[in-house]
Write a protein that holds these residues in place. Structure first.
Motif, mmCIF file in Angstrom:
data_model
loop_
_atom_site.group_PDB
_atom_site.id
_atom_site.type_symbol
_atom_site.label_atom_id
_atom_site.label_comp_id
_atom_site.label_asym_id
_atom_site.label_seq_id
_atom_site.Cartn_x
_atom_site.Cartn_y
_atom_site.Cartn_z
ATOM 1 N N ILE A 38 -0.978 0.787 -1.402
ATOM 2 C CA ILE A 38 -1.651 0.601 -0.112
ATOM 3 C C ILE A 38 -2.421 -0.720 -0.118
ATOM 4 O O ILE A 38 -2.345 -1.501 0.837
ATOM 5 C CB ILE A 38 -2.579 1.785 0.199
ATOM 6 N N ALA A 39 -3.154 -0.989 -1.187
ATOM 7 C CA ALA A 39 -3.947 -2.210 -1.266
ATOM 8 C C ALA A 39 -3.067 -3.455 -1.220
ATOM 9 O O ALA A 39 -3.375 -4.424 -0.509
ATOM 10 C CB ALA A 39 -4.797 -2.207 -2.531
ATOM 11 N N VAL A 40 -1.976 -3.446 -1.953
ATOM 12 C CA VAL A 40 -1.094 -4.617 -1.981
ATOM 13 C C VAL A 40 -0.394 -4.798 -0.639
ATOM 14 O O VAL A 40 -0.182 -5.922 -0.194
ATOM 15 C CB VAL A 40 -0.079 -4.494 -3.144
ATOM 16 N N THR A 41 -0.059 -3.704 0.018
ATOM 17 C CA THR A 41 0.559 -3.800 1.340
ATOM 18 C C THR A 41 -0.408 -4.430 2.338
ATOM 19 O O THR A 41 -0.023 -5.280 3.137
ATOM 20 C CB THR A 41 0.996 -2.402 1.829
ATOM 21 N N ILE A 42 -1.679 -4.035 2.274
ATOM 22 C CA ILE A 42 -2.676 -4.630 3.168
ATOM 23 C C ILE A 42 -2.860 -6.107 2.847
ATOM 24 O O ILE A 42 -2.943 -6.946 3.747
ATOM 25 C CB ILE A 42 -4.002 -3.855 3.074
ATOM 26 N N LEU A 43 -2.899 -6.449 1.563
ATOM 27 C CA LEU A 43 -3.056 -7.855 1.179
ATOM 28 C C LEU A 43 -1.845 -8.710 1.570
ATOM 29 O O LEU A 43 -1.984 -9.893 1.841
ATOM 30 C CB LEU A 43 -3.305 -7.973 -0.319
ATOM 31 N N ALA A 44 -0.661 -8.097 1.586
ATOM 32 C CA ALA A 44 0.542 -8.844 1.964
ATOM 33 C C ALA A 44 0.539 -9.171 3.454
ATOM 34 O O ALA A 44 1.169 -10.145 3.878
ATOM 35 C CB ALA A 44 1.791 -8.058 1.592
ATOM 36 N N GLY A 45 -0.162 -8.383 4.246
ATOM 37 C CA GLY A 45 -0.324 -8.659 5.668
ATOM 38 C C GLY A 45 0.986 -8.842 6.398
ATOM 39 O O GLY A 45 1.888 -8.010 6.301
ATOM 40 N N PRO A 46 1.126 -9.925 7.152
ATOM 41 C CA PRO A 46 2.332 -10.163 7.952
ATOM 42 C C PRO A 46 3.605 -10.347 7.124
ATOM 43 O O PRO A 46 4.697 -10.232 7.649
ATOM 44 C CB PRO A 46 2.017 -11.456 8.706
ATOM 45 N N LEU A 47 3.454 -10.614 5.844
ATOM 46 C CA LEU A 47 4.642 -10.768 5.001
ATOM 47 C C LEU A 47 5.450 -9.479 4.940
ATOM 48 O O LEU A 47 6.642 -9.495 4.652
ATOM 49 C CB LEU A 47 4.243 -11.206 3.592
ATOM 50 N N ASN A 48 4.801 -8.342 5.223
ATOM 51 C CA ASN A 48 5.508 -7.068 5.263
ATOM 52 C C ASN A 48 6.617 -7.084 6.305
ATOM 53 O O ASN A 48 7.643 -6.434 6.132
ATOM 54 C CB ASN A 48 4.533 -5.930 5.585
ATOM 55 N N TYR A 49 6.399 -7.794 7.398
ATOM 56 C CA TYR A 49 7.389 -7.842 8.474
ATOM 57 C C TYR A 49 8.443 -8.907 8.242
ATOM 58 O O TYR A 49 9.365 -9.050 9.034
ATOM 59 C CB TYR A 49 6.681 -8.052 9.812
ATOM 60 N N LEU A 50 8.317 -9.637 7.149
ATOM 61 C CA LEU A 50 9.341 -10.612 6.775
ATOM 62 C C LEU A 50 10.231 -10.092 5.658
ATOM 63 O O LEU A 50 11.023 -10.832 5.096
ATOM 64 C CB LEU A 50 8.678 -11.929 6.347
ATOM 65 N N GLY A 51 10.064 -8.817 5.309
ATOM 66 C CA GLY A 51 10.954 -8.205 4.333
ATOM 67 C C GLY A 51 10.312 -7.816 3.020
ATOM 68 O O GLY A 51 10.958 -7.195 2.190
ATOM 69 N N THR A 52 9.074 -8.180 2.787
ATOM 70 C CA THR A 52 8.454 -7.773 1.530
ATOM 71 C C THR A 52 8.072 -6.300 1.595
ATOM 72 O O THR A 52 7.690 -5.790 2.637
ATOM 73 C CB THR A 52 7.192 -8.598 1.214
ATOM 74 N N ASN A 53 8.214 -5.622 0.502
ATOM 75 C CA ASN A 53 7.818 -4.222 0.401
ATOM 76 C C ASN A 53 7.144 -4.055 -0.960
ATOM 77 O O ASN A 53 7.732 -3.532 -1.898
ATOM 78 C CB ASN A 53 9.031 -3.305 0.533
ATOM 79 N N PRO A 54 5.895 -4.497 -1.059
ATOM 80 C CA PRO A 54 5.227 -4.468 -2.363
ATOM 81 C C PRO A 54 4.938 -3.047 -2.819
ATOM 82 O O PRO A 54 4.512 -2.200 -2.034
ATOM 83 C CB PRO A 54 3.931 -5.241 -2.106
ATOM 84 N N LYS A 55 5.210 -2.783 -4.061
ATOM 85 C CA LYS A 55 4.893 -1.495 -4.679
ATOM 86 C C LYS A 55 4.326 -1.780 -6.062
ATOM 87 O O LYS A 55 4.779 -2.666 -6.754
ATOM 88 C CB LYS A 55 6.125 -0.626 -4.786
ATOM 89 N N ILE A 56 3.342 -0.999 -6.453
ATOM 90 C CA ILE A 56 2.697 -1.170 -7.736
ATOM 91 C C ILE A 56 2.890 0.099 -8.553
ATOM 92 O O ILE A 56 2.765 1.209 -8.035
ATOM 93 C CB ILE A 56 1.184 -1.434 -7.566
ATOM 94 N N ASP A 57 3.190 -0.062 -9.809
ATOM 95 C CA ASP A 57 3.317 1.064 -10.723
ATOM 96 C C ASP A 57 2.248 0.900 -11.800
ATOM 97 O O ASP A 57 2.301 -0.034 -12.592
ATOM 98 C CB ASP A 57 4.713 1.086 -11.339
ATOM 99 N N CYS A 58 1.275 1.783 -11.788
ATOM 100 C CA CYS A 58 0.200 1.677 -12.770
ATOM 101 C C CYS A 58 0.031 3.024 -13.468
ATOM 102 O O CYS A 58 0.456 4.050 -12.973
ATOM 103 C CB CYS A 58 -1.102 1.232 -12.115
ATOM 104 N N GLN A 59 -0.594 2.977 -14.607
ATOM 105 C CA GLN A 59 -0.861 4.196 -15.361
ATOM 106 C C GLN A 59 -2.324 4.204 -15.750
ATOM 107 O O GLN A 59 -2.862 3.219 -16.234
ATOM 108 C CB GLN A 59 0.002 4.237 -16.624
ATOM 109 N N THR A 60 -2.956 5.329 -15.514
ATOM 110 C CA THR A 60 -4.336 5.473 -15.920
ATOM 111 C C THR A 60 -4.387 5.979 -17.354
ATOM 112 O O THR A 60 -3.534 6.751 -17.772
ATOM 113 C CB THR A 60 -5.104 6.438 -15.000
ATOM 114 N N PRO A 61 -5.361 5.559 -18.115
ATOM 115 C CA PRO A 61 -5.438 6.017 -19.498
ATOM 116 C C PRO A 61 -5.743 7.515 -19.576
ATOM 117 O O PRO A 61 -6.496 8.050 -18.766
ATOM 118 C CB PRO A 61 -6.580 5.195 -20.096
ATOM 119 N N GLN A 62 -5.133 8.161 -20.527
ATOM 120 C CA GLN A 62 -5.363 9.581 -20.739
ATOM 121 C C GLN A 62 -6.624 9.766 -21.576
ATOM 122 O O GLN A 62 -6.925 8.954 -22.458
ATOM 123 C CB GLN A 62 -4.166 10.206 -21.471
ATOM 124 N N PRO A 63 -7.349 10.833 -21.324
ATOM 125 C CA PRO A 63 -8.565 11.070 -22.135
ATOM 126 C C PRO A 63 -8.193 11.343 -23.600
ATOM 127 O O PRO A 63 -7.150 11.928 -23.883
ATOM 128 C CB PRO A 63 -9.214 12.282 -21.495
#
Length: 65
Positions: A38-63
């Motif tokens: 969601i954050a990267v999509t908002i930061l990409a702004g109008p570039l989303n309508y030019l074909g970009t579809n940013p997705k992030i894959d992150c992992q949180t550390p396990q306790p």
């Protein structure tokens, strides 16, 4: 100066609309991947309508055990 201010205001608004059109706001947030996408999509702004579809894959550390 005015144009720059206008762009800085409209850019994240357009990105927010793009995230809404992709229905990122309808599902409950379950992990950091959704928040980051969601954050990267908002930061990409109008570039989303030019074909970009940013997705992030992150992992949180396990306790530690």
């Amino acid at each position: 100066m005015r144009v720059t201010s206008l762009v800085l205001i409209l850019w994240p608004i357009v990105g927010s609309v793009a995230a809404g059109r992709r229905k990122y706001y309808t599902a409950p947030v379950e992990n950091c991947n959704q928040v980051a996408t969601i954050a990267v999509t908002i930061l990409a702004g109008p570039l989303n309508y030019l074909g970009t579809n940013p997705k992030i894959d992150c992992q949180t550390p396990q306790p530690s055990k």
